[in-house]
Design a protein around this motif. Structure first.
Motif, short mmCIF file in Angstrom:
data_model
loop_
_atom_site.label_atom_id
_atom_site.label_comp_id
_atom_site.label_asym_id
_atom_site.label_seq_id
_atom_site.Cartn_x
_atom_site.Cartn_y
_atom_site.Cartn_z
N ILE A 14 7.64 -2.93 -5.97
CA ILE A 14 8.10 -1.77 -6.75
C ILE A 14 7.88 -2.00 -8.24
O ILE A 14 7.44 -1.10 -8.96
N ARG A 15 8.16 -3.21 -8.71
CA ARG A 15 7.92 -3.52 -10.12
C ARG A 15 6.44 -3.37 -10.46
O ARG A 15 6.07 -2.85 -11.51
N ALA A 16 5.58 -3.84 -9.57
CA ALA A 16 4.14 -3.75 -9.81
C ALA A 16 3.67 -2.29 -9.87
O ALA A 16 2.69 -1.97 -10.54
N ALA A 17 4.40 -1.40 -9.17
CA ALA A 17 4.05 0.02 -9.15
C ALA A 17 4.76 0.82 -10.24
O ALA A 17 4.60 2.04 -10.32
N ASP A 75 9.68 7.00 -10.61
CA ASP A 75 10.19 7.47 -9.32
C ASP A 75 11.18 6.46 -8.75
O ASP A 75 10.97 5.24 -8.84
N GLU A 76 12.23 6.96 -8.15
CA GLU A 76 13.24 6.09 -7.57
C GLU A 76 12.93 5.78 -6.11
O GLU A 76 12.55 6.65 -5.33
N ILE A 77 13.09 4.52 -5.77
CA ILE A 77 12.97 4.07 -4.38
C ILE A 77 14.20 3.25 -4.05
O ILE A 77 14.55 2.31 -4.75
N ILE A 78 14.87 3.64 -2.99
CA ILE A 78 16.08 2.96 -2.55
C ILE A 78 15.69 1.79 -1.65
O ILE A 78 14.92 1.96 -0.69
N ILE A 79 16.21 0.60 -1.99
CA ILE A 79 15.94 -0.57 -1.16
C ILE A 79 17.25 -1.26 -0.80
O ILE A 79 18.23 -1.17 -1.52
N PRO A 80 17.27 -1.95 0.34
CA PRO A 80 18.51 -2.60 0.78
C PRO A 80 18.87 -3.79 -0.09
O PRO A 80 18.00 -4.48 -0.61
N ASN A 81 20.17 -4.02 -0.22
CA ASN A 81 20.69 -5.18 -0.96
C ASN A 81 21.84 -5.78 -0.16
O ASN A 81 22.91 -5.15 -0.09
N LEU A 120 0.83 -1.21 0.00
CA LEU A 120 0.00 0.00 0.00
C LEU A 120 0.86 1.25 0.00
O LEU A 120 0.59 2.21 -0.74
N ALA A 121 1.89 1.26 0.84
CA ALA A 121 2.76 2.43 0.94
C ALA A 121 3.46 2.70 -0.38
O ALA A 121 3.52 3.85 -0.86
N ILE A 122 3.99 1.65 -1.00
CA ILE A 122 4.72 1.82 -2.26
C ILE A 122 3.78 2.30 -3.37
O ILE A 122 4.09 3.24 -4.11
#
Length: 391
Positions: free
Chosen positions: A132-135, A116-122, A106-108
């Motif tokens: 993120i892909r779905a959005a 839009d860029e979203i930083i995620i941990p790796n 929901l948040a994403i």
């Protein structure tokens, strides 16, 4: 007609969960001891079950408000104030979700426009990338490394941010690594978050499973509280994975928009389950403490044993996972897990399931009995000795 041609390309591009994929593979073998899935081995505390059953018997089986049962929202607000010193309004800042996974999605979807860029941990939890892909968002990976115990380094975060960065997604205690960040370490990130006006999705589902430090919620920093969407729930700490009750805490300008998606997709979380969750917050603190103490004992045994075997493993400070280094075998993390399940009937999760930063590691869950952990580590030791003799 090729029916698959009608499916959205962004959905086709979503990879199946690497955790589930390998778990399903391991099930093709008989007598496997699985340490792969992150699910408590405890049954849900009795009072939670009793109150949910009572809700059904009392006819409390209808919709609640879209935002959730008011009494539960009030209890969540009380919990965050007492536990972490963060104040929320039950009518403005809380949405009860169908598990924390829905909260993340929901948040994403609420925040991200295409590009839009979203930083995620790796490495990071597998569901982030798919959401993120779905959005139609653009992922930017924030590298975490064993040298820094998989904690976010301020200078690396700063270097990762661009003009297109809108969101930072954080998860501590961390899945898959078990890493934690202290209040002092989080404080170093606050000026960066404020300076770049980032919205932070803080996945705090393992907050109750912190072993060596008091947990600090990112929203407790007043200067960025309005920029933080906190995600939490009952699955891990309260052993309620199948109940699907989570919650989201955020500024009302965000929850007013987030609830639009929730009300059309889920309407509300399961009503009897919400009554069970309410009982959990009111009367099951001792159950949570007892489970946490047992996880700590298992952690201490497992880390010592893995290091003894020759799989370097740093001490995780939260959640219920170790992230063990298998590079000495010169096998990929996937091949290591395949060989282990074939030869010893032990199922772990390849680190590569959690992104490129997980290659060279395996995730081992200690949400299993000490007896199972002892049997499993004996078999891992046998595998390592046999592997070395062949090598």
């Amino acid at each position: 007609m090729n029916i698959k041609d009608k499916v959205s390309q962004r959905i086709i591009n979503i990879k199946p969960s690497g955790i589930r994929k390998f778990s399903d593979y391991a099930r093709t073998f008989d007598d496997v001891i699985s340490l792969g899935v992150g699910e408590p081995d405890y049954d849900t505390p009795k009072d939670i079950c009793d109150q949910a059953i009572k809700a059904v018997q009392d006819g409390k089986t209808h919709y609640t408000a879209n935002r959730g049962l008011l009494a539960l929202r009030q209890a969540i607000c009380h919990y965050y104030k007492e536990r972490y010193g963060v104040e929320y309004d039950a009518n403005k800042n809380v949405i009860v979700t169908t598990g924390s996974s829905e909260g993340i999605d929901l948040a994403i979807r609420t925040l991200i426009d295409p590009g839009d860029e979203i930083i995620i941990p790796n490495p990071g939890y597998v569901a982030y990338e798919s959401a993120i892909r779905a959005a139609n968002g653009k992922m930017v990976f924030l590298p975490l490394d064993e040298e820094h115990q998989f904690k976010i380094q301020p200078e690396i975060l700063e270097a990762t941010i661009t003009k297109q960065t809108k969101v930072l997604l954080m998860n501590y205690p961390n899945n898959p690594t078990g890493a934690m960040m202290t209040k002092e370490e989080l404080a170093q990130l606050v000026p960066i978050i404020k300076k770049h006006e980032l919205i932070v999705i803080s996945d705090e589902i393992y907050s109750e499973l912190s072993y060596d430090h008091d947990y600090c919620s990112l929203a407790s920093f007043n200067e960025i509280k309005d920029q933080v969407i906190t995600i939490n729930g009952f699955s891990k700490a309260f052993a309620m994975t199948g109940w699907r009750v989570g919650y989201l805490l955020a500024h009302e300008d965000l929850t007013d928009e987030i609830v639009k998606i929730h009300q059309f997709g889920a309407i509300c979380a399961n009503t009897p389950a919400q009554y069970g969750a309410l009982a959990g917050l009111k009367s099951c603190e001792n159950d949570v403490v007892n489970m946490r103490d047992d996880y700590r004992r298992r952690r201490n045994f497992l880390v010592a044993r893995l290091n003894e075997i020759g799989l370097p493993t740093f001490m995780p400070e939260g959640a219920f996972y170790t992230f063990s280094n298998i590079t000495s075998t010169h096998l990929s993390s996937y091949d290591f897990c395949v060989e282990l399940v074939k030869k010893e009937r032990i199922a772990l999760t390849p680190g590569s399931a959690f992104g490129s930063g997980g290659e060279g590691y395996v995730r081992i869950s200690y949400a299993y009995s000490l007896d199972e952990l002892k049997k499993a580590t004996d078999k891992i030791e046998h595998f390592m000795k046999t592997f070395k003799s062949i090598d």
